[in-house]
Design a protein around this motif. Structure first.
Motif, mmCIF file in Angstrom:
data_model
loop_
_atom_site.group_PDB
_atom_site.id
_atom_site.type_symbol
_atom_site.label_atom_id
_atom_site.label_comp_id
_atom_site.label_asym_id
_atom_site.label_seq_id
_atom_site.Cartn_x
_atom_site.Cartn_y
_atom_site.Cartn_z
ATOM 1 N N ILE A 1 0.839 -1.198 0.000
ATOM 2 C CA ILE A 1 0.000 0.000 0.000
ATOM 3 C C ILE A 1 0.875 1.248 0.000
ATOM 4 N N ALA A 2 1.964 1.184 0.762
ATOM 5 C CA ALA A 2 2.823 2.370 0.904
ATOM 6 C C ALA A 2 3.748 2.562 -0.294
ATOM 7 N N LEU A 3 3.943 1.500 -1.094
ATOM 8 C CA LEU A 3 4.964 1.550 -2.148
ATOM 9 C C LEU A 3 4.789 2.686 -3.159
ATOM 10 N N PRO A 4 3.582 2.900 -3.712
ATOM 11 C CA PRO A 4 3.447 4.003 -4.675
ATOM 12 C C PRO A 4 3.857 5.342 -4.065
ATOM 13 N N TRP A 5 3.475 5.531 -2.821
ATOM 14 C CA TRP A 5 3.820 6.768 -2.122
ATOM 15 C C TRP A 5 5.338 6.869 -1.958
ATOM 16 N N LEU A 6 5.958 5.720 -1.599
ATOM 17 C CA LEU A 6 7.415 5.703 -1.435
ATOM 18 C C LEU A 6 8.116 5.984 -2.756
ATOM 19 N N ILE A 7 7.564 5.452 -3.849
ATOM 20 C CA ILE A 7 8.174 5.676 -5.166
ATOM 21 C C ILE A 7 8.153 7.166 -5.495
ATOM 22 N N VAL A 8 6.998 7.815 -5.280
ATOM 23 C CA VAL A 8 6.892 9.250 -5.551
ATOM 24 C C VAL A 8 7.896 10.020 -4.713
ATOM 25 N N ARG A 9 7.949 9.686 -3.407
ATOM 26 C CA ARG A 9 8.871 10.386 -2.524
ATOM 27 C C ARG A 9 10.312 10.203 -2.979
ATOM 28 N N GLY A 10 10.623 8.985 -3.438
ATOM 29 C CA GLY A 10 11.983 8.681 -3.883
ATOM 30 C C GLY A 10 12.371 9.500 -5.095
ATOM 31 N N ILE A 11 11.499 9.502 -6.117
ATOM 32 C CA ILE A 11 11.827 10.253 -7.332
ATOM 33 C C ILE A 11 11.886 11.749 -7.014
ATOM 34 N N ARG A 12 10.915 12.213 -6.205
ATOM 35 C CA ARG A 12 10.865 13.646 -5.917
ATOM 36 C C ARG A 12 12.096 14.088 -5.122
ATOM 37 N N PHE A 13 12.480 13.245 -4.154
ATOM 38 C CA PHE A 13 13.676 13.582 -3.376
ATOM 39 C C PHE A 13 14.887 13.717 -4.293
ATOM 40 N N ASN A 14 15.066 12.696 -5.153
ATOM 41 C CA ASN A 14 16.228 12.729 -6.045
ATOM 42 C C ASN A 14 16.188 13.920 -6.986
ATOM 43 N N ALA A 15 14.976 14.293 -7.451
ATOM 44 C CA ALA A 15 14.867 15.453 -8.343
ATOM 45 C C ALA A 15 15.203 16.732 -7.587
ATOM 46 N N ARG A 16 14.666 16.853 -6.391
ATOM 47 C CA ARG A 16 14.817 18.114 -5.655
ATOM 48 C C ARG A 16 16.218 18.343 -5.115
ATOM 49 N N VAL A 17 17.003 17.270 -4.973
ATOM 50 C CA VAL A 17 18.381 17.489 -4.510
ATOM 51 C C VAL A 17 19.330 17.612 -5.687
ATOM 52 N N THR A 18 18.775 17.724 -6.897
ATOM 53 C CA THR A 18 19.612 17.887 -8.080
ATOM 54 C C THR A 18 19.399 19.283 -8.652
ATOM 55 N N SER A 19 20.494 19.944 -9.011
ATOM 56 C CA SER A 19 20.326 21.250 -9.634
ATOM 57 C C SER A 19 21.280 21.386 -10.806
ATOM 58 N N TYR A 20 20.929 22.327 -11.670
ATOM 59 C CA TYR A 20 21.770 22.682 -12.813
ATOM 60 C C TYR A 20 21.667 24.184 -12.968
ATOM 61 N N ARG A 21 22.766 24.842 -13.026
ATOM 62 C CA ARG A 21 22.782 26.310 -13.075
ATOM 63 C C ARG A 21 21.969 26.912 -11.940
ATOM 64 N N ASN A 22 22.159 26.404 -10.749
ATOM 65 C CA ASN A 22 21.518 26.964 -9.559
ATOM 66 C C ASN A 22 20.006 26.737 -9.528
ATOM 67 N N VAL A 23 19.458 25.994 -10.477
ATOM 68 C CA VAL A 23 18.012 25.767 -10.483
ATOM 69 C C VAL A 23 17.750 24.288 -10.236
ATOM 70 N N ARG A 24 16.845 24.031 -9.284
ATOM 71 C CA ARG A 24 16.586 22.651 -8.907
ATOM 72 C C ARG A 24 15.555 21.985 -9.815
ATOM 73 N N PHE A 25 15.666 20.678 -9.884
ATOM 74 C CA PHE A 25 14.633 19.896 -10.556
ATOM 75 C C PHE A 25 13.509 19.633 -9.552
ATOM 76 N N ASP A 26 12.371 19.197 -10.080
ATOM 77 C CA ASP A 26 11.254 18.869 -9.198
ATOM 78 C C ASP A 26 10.458 17.755 -9.861
ATOM 79 N N PHE A 27 9.636 17.102 -9.077
ATOM 80 C CA PHE A 27 8.821 16.020 -9.615
ATOM 81 C C PHE A 27 7.425 16.158 -9.054
#
Lengths: 360, 349
Positions: free
Chosen positions: A110-136
């Protein structure tokens, strides 16, 4: 390979990314990571992951600027501790009564879809290019359909519906990805994805025929002996060897076909992706070369007791970067980051513990 | 105004949360750090204490965030380090990571540590885990394992009650000298079906023997007793529990060290762990063989009866295979040899 630092002037020309890291430099980082991880009984591994990712992101250069990884060791450690605590509790419960393992399994599902979203979003938000962060911006419902259902469909159809699953997954990941306030979009065509499956499917069929032949020989050889015996006999030995043959054989056949398929899908998806509706991405990995690099990396790493792993990792990162390109349509303009805070690290850590890593 | 300032490094300055960068220099003046353009136009400034650079990793660019959220980024790592060193803190991890002869010492240390953990720490941890595992765990495991087997591979024994009683009587005789006494062990008769002639032990003391094994032994009841004594040995040494913890420990070790092994390598390491577990099970078989010799001696039966069983195997099945990487059990001739030798040693005492 032209790597000029010119976003605006080189309109309508694709510019390749570069990887500027070196094996010798990464070896130092890697060996210290491993050493400190052992000495601290695994606690340092969270900081090791940060240093590793910072090195690889920071050396991936697109249009003259590098990417950046912002997660902190503390964030990742907390995520790992929560996951670890959950695994320990789940195992203790399962040992007390088998019924509890059913309950925890259902909870995880039940929790897995939520965990997947959190995982991708975390990885996107801690990544930046030219001082601008990614988001999911994907939802848990989307993750359930595209990742879990898609994976199930591909698995149950023995890979025949894998292109469908690839399409769902990549549309979900890329269409919900943001670079600051600019959206990504992709629409890999199902026909193109099926063409990518052609060679891997042939490899699997051929591989299975060869494996079946080997198993048949083993069975005939077994029947030449008296069938059946005590636990320490030749038949059991042959069954065990046969099982290993089948298991290793399947891993190799599906692994190889998977590598070829993955490279082809990577090309298709990236080459059909746009940023902000106009800037085009492109990927032109050679399937054979990609598979060769991946396989020889594993072999060399094994033969050197892991000590050549830094060389292998840098080699693969360089190949992928040099076969990724972007075409800026006119001016990219100024891009702004949309959000300020990052989500907790739990989701991402669950992903990496489970070996599911959604890099993008 | 900025002429009295010291230039820390050259780089780029980004407005808060924006991609629009301009070339800039970072200046240090009177306890404050400020970013200025090439034309000395001030962009941002903060107290030096509020500004910290990201730690150095290889030669990637580093960044510092001003109080207003703007960012100064520079690849001039040495200049930044030289400035920071004046303020005290510098990256000791980075200095360890630099390509220097001591790196080779680290590599050797890592290999030695990995081997050491595998050889010494892992077995010790397994022993501790076995010690603290409550009996209820192995009981639950055994109960569900036997249930599954009964539902799939095994069926009720075809042996008549008198024959079962004969074998069970001898079984109790050897079990009487085993740890926990005869009451700890239960002998179960089953029709092996596809499994054929076989005998196995469950961690809670239940031992299963198939009709086909009894048949294969002919009338040699001591041979059957030798085989069940071997299974008692497995229970006494808690081999299945040990093996389970060992497999879990190897997986944990791979995850601990391997942070960055790469997914393909990880799979192979896990498979390799499986192969190592097999070699462990070979030593467990040898241990159980020796226990069979001891228990049979104490019960006043032929200590090397189990060796006769290997004769039967060799004769009936032509099993002369020697030990290989892939086998769970040592080669039959080698085992027979080891059993006879162990019996000789016991006789000398």
């Amino acid at each position: 390979m032209d790597n000029r630092v010119s976003a605006g002037s080189a309109a309508n020309a694709f510019e390749r990314a570069r990887f500027t890291g070196t094996a010798s430099e990464y070896f130092g980082i890697w060996i210290v990571n491993v050493l400190l991880t052992i000495v601290t009984l695994g606690i340092y591994s969270a900081w090791a992951k940060v240093r590793r990712n910072r090195y690889f992101y920071g050396n991936t250069v697109l249009l003259g600027r590098a990417f950046e990884y912002h997660a902190t060791g503390k964030q990742i450690l907390i995520g790992r501790l929560i996951v670890f605590a959950f695994v320990v509790v789940a195992n203790i419960l399962a040992a007390i009564h088998p019924l509890f393992s059913l309950v925890t399994t259902i909870l995880v599902l039940i929790a897995l879809p939520w965990l997947i979203v959190r995982g991708i979003r975390f990885n996107a938000r801690v990544t930046s290019y030219r001082n601008v962060r990614f988001d999911f911006t994907g939802t848990a419902g989307g993750a359930f359909v595209s990742v879990m259902l898609g994976g199930l469909v591909a698995f149950l159809s023995l890979g025949l519906l894998a292109p469908l699953a690839s399409r769902w997954l990549n549309r979900y990941v890329f269409n919900n990805l943001r670079y600051g306030n600019r959206p990504f979009d992709t629409d890999p065509k199902i026909g193109t994805l099926y063409r990518a499956l052609l060679i891997p499917a042939l490899m699997v069929v051929l591989g299975l025929v060869v494996l079946a032949g080997l198993v048949a020989i083993a069975v005939v050889g077994m029947q030449a002996n008296d069938p059946g015996a005590f636990e320490h006999d030749a038949a059991v030995l042959m069954i065990v060897s046969g099982m290993y043959l089948v298991v290793f054989g399947l891993i190799i056949v599906y692994g190889l076909a998977g590598l070829i398929y993955r490279a082809a899908v990577h090309n298709i998806v990236w080459s059909s992706t746009r940023i902000d509706g106009q800037h085009l991405l492109r990927s032109d990995l050679s399937r054979a070369r990609y598979a060769w690099i991946a396989i020889s990396n594993v072999v060399v790493t094994m033969l050197t007791l892991g000590l050549m792993r830094p060389w292998a990792a840098v080699r693969l990162a360089r190949y992928v970067a040099e076969h990724t390109a972007i075409r800026i349509e006119g001016e990219i303009g100024e891009v702004f980051t949309q959000f300020q805070t990052t989500g907790a690290a739990v989701g991402a850590e669950y992903m990496s513990m489970e070996g599911i890593d959604f890099g993008f | 105004m900025v002429s009295d300032a010291e230039t820390v490094a050259k780089g780029e300055w980004y407005p808060p949360h924006s991609s629009g960068s301009v070339p800039a220099r970072l200046l240090s003046r009177g306890g404050r750090l400020l970013a200025v353009t090439d034309e000395d136009v001030a962009l941002s400034d903060s107290a030096a204490g509020e500004l910290s650079f990201t730690p150095r990793v290889g030669s990637i660019p580093r960044r510092a965030v001003f109080a207003d959220g703007s960012v100064f980024e520079s690849s001039d790592n040495d200049a930044i380090d030289a400035f920071l060193r004046g303020g005290g803190r510098s990256g000791w991890v980075h200095r360890l990571e630099e390509f220097h002869p001591r790196i080779f010492v680290f590599a050797v240390a890592v290999v030695l540590l990995a081997v050491g953990i595998y050889r010494y720490a892992l077995p010790a941890l397994v022993e501790v885990a076995v010690l603290v595992t409550p009996p209820v765990v192995s009981e639950a495991m055994s109960y569900s394992a036997l249930n599954t087997l009964d539902r799939t591979a095994l069926s009720a024994s075809q042996l008549d009650e008198a024959r079962q009683a004969e074998i069970a009587a001898r079984f109790r005789q050897v079990a009487a000298n085993a740890e926990g006494g005869a009451g700890r062990y239960v002998l179960n008769f089953r029709d092996g079906g596809l499994i054929g002639p076989n005998a196995f032990a469950l961690p809670d003391g239940n031992i299963v023997i198939t009709d086909q094994l009894v048949e294969l032994a002919g009338g040699d009841d001591e041979m059957i007793t030798g085989v069940v004594a071997h299974e008692i040995g497995h229970v006494e040494y808690k081999h299945s529990l040990r093996q389970l913890y060992r497999a879990a420990g190897v997986a944990g070790l791979v995850m601990l060290i391997a942070g960055d092994v790469g997914s393909g390598v990880e799979d192979i390491l896990t498979q390799g762990g499986g192969l190592l577990a097999l070699s462990y099970s070979r030593s467990a078989e040898a241990e159980a063989d020796r226990r069979s010799v001891e228990l049979m001696r104490k019960a006043g039966m032929d200590p090397v009866a189990i060796a006769r069983f290997f004769d039967v195997l060799e004769a009936k099945l032509g099993d002369h295979a020697s030990t290989s990487m892939l086998s769970t059990h040592p080669g039959t001739p080698e085992r027979k040899q080891a059993i006879l030798e162990y019996d000789r040693i016991l006789q000398q005492d």
